[in-house]
Design an enzyme around this catalytic site. Structure first.
Site, mmCIF file in Angstrom:
data_model
loop_
_atom_site.group_PDB
_atom_site.id
_atom_site.type_symbol
_atom_site.label_atom_id
_atom_site.label_comp_id
_atom_site.label_asym_id
_atom_site.label_seq_id
_atom_site.Cartn_x
_atom_site.Cartn_y
_atom_site.Cartn_z
ATOM 1 N N HIS A 1 39.236 38.489 37.635
ATOM 2 C CA HIS A 1 38.435 39.255 38.576
ATOM 3 C C HIS A 1 37.329 40.002 37.828
ATOM 4 O O HIS A 1 37.482 40.311 36.647
ATOM 5 C CB HIS A 1 39.294 40.271 39.334
ATOM 6 C CG HIS A 1 40.151 39.663 40.392
ATOM 7 N ND1 HIS A 1 41.382 39.107 40.128
ATOM 8 C CD2 HIS A 1 39.953 39.505 41.722
ATOM 9 C CE1 HIS A 1 41.906 38.648 41.261
ATOM 10 N NE2 HIS A 1 41.051 38.873 42.231
ATOM 11 N N SER B 1 39.422 39.588 47.388
ATOM 12 C CA SER B 1 39.482 40.548 46.292
ATOM 13 C C SER B 1 38.181 40.685 45.518
ATOM 14 O O SER B 1 37.952 41.700 44.877
ATOM 15 C CB SER B 1 40.600 40.152 45.322
ATOM 16 O OG SER B 1 40.436 38.820 44.884
#
Length: 268
Positions: free
Chosen positions: A250, A44
């Site tokens: 993230h 990711s």
């Protein structure tokens, strides 16, 4: 209500998104790199979870047009560009499901992998939802996996990449430290927890760098690029615990363009 207790109430969301947290599952570069085909592999952090503007055909892989790979390809116009990084990917799933785009004509490959292998999503879940002792124990378990099982997984993946794209320049990128220690956060995790998580990130990057070097690949860390933009810095390029939950821990779009892209560009 404490931040920890608040997020404990969101535990069902965190559990559902555990595979996505932390790492989740399908100036110009040199002229030689741009002249051939470019394949962007990984998890990711390479697909761009957290950066928004996801490509319509990427589904749960959440490939973003703000991801460093997409930005590099747009600026350098390689002869072909295969963007196959996927949220949730481990070293073994990259090997089993992402290498079909590689060939003898591939000249450049980028990759992030390793965080999901050692359960960093679960580590962050434990640290958010549980006490300091549970957090530190979870971090220690992840570090143990980094030093025991991860090297073999990475070595196998890197060998497969080299076999399928023997002429390619392969750039393996690392992961940022999550926290600025002594920063602006006044609630949430303790400084001991933040320090342990940062130290684990350093160990992870060290293991990845060593295996990349053994394979003849180029490792490019991103810790320097993210320095001053960690959580608790006042100008973070990373999401903290967020809604949608998969964005948590993230890089934001700024982290892709200001952190990952320069680190990749300098090594490509």
């Amino acid at each position: 209500m404490s931040v920890r207790r608040f997020w404990a109430s969101a535990s069902t969301l965190l559990l559902a998104a555990a595979a996505a947290l932390g790492m989740a599952q399908p100036a110009s570069a040199s002229s030689s790199a741009a002249a051939g085909g470019y394949v962007a592999l990984g998890d990711s952090y390479s697909s761009g979870v957290g950066a928004g503007d996801y490509l319509s055909d990427s589904g749960d892989c959440r490939r973003s047009s703000n991801a460093y790979a997409y930005l590099w390809a747009a600026a350098n116009s390689p002869s072909s560009f295969d963007f196959v990084a996927c949220s949730g990917a481990t070293s073994s799933s990259v090997a089993s499901s992402q290498l079909g785009s590689l060939s003898s004509s591939t000249s450049l490959v980028s990759l992030t992998a390793g965080g999901n292998d050692v359960g960093f999503a679960s580590v962050m879940q434990d640290c958010v939802l549980s006490g300091e002792a549970a957090c530190l124990a979870s971090v220690d378990s992840a570090v143990s996996q980094m030093n025991s099982s991860l090297p073999a997984g990475l070595s196998s993946l890197y060998g497969s990449i080299h076999s399928k794209a023997p002429q390619a320049h392969v750039v393996v990128l690392g992961y940022p430290r999550f926290y600025q220690i002594g920063g602006s956060c006044i609630a949430g995790l303790t400084e001991a927890e933040r320090t342990a998580i940062n130290n684990a990130s350093d160990v992870l990057n060290g293991v990845i760098a060593k295996q990349a070097a053994n394979a003849g690949f180029t490792f490019s860390g991103v810790a320097d690029e993210f320095t001053g933009h960690e959580l608790c810095s006042g100008d973070p390029w990373l999401h903290s615990v967020s809604i949608p939950i998969e964005n948590s821990y993230h890089p934001k779009a700024e982290g892709q363009s200001g952190g990952y892209l320069p680190a990749f560009r300098s090594a490509a």
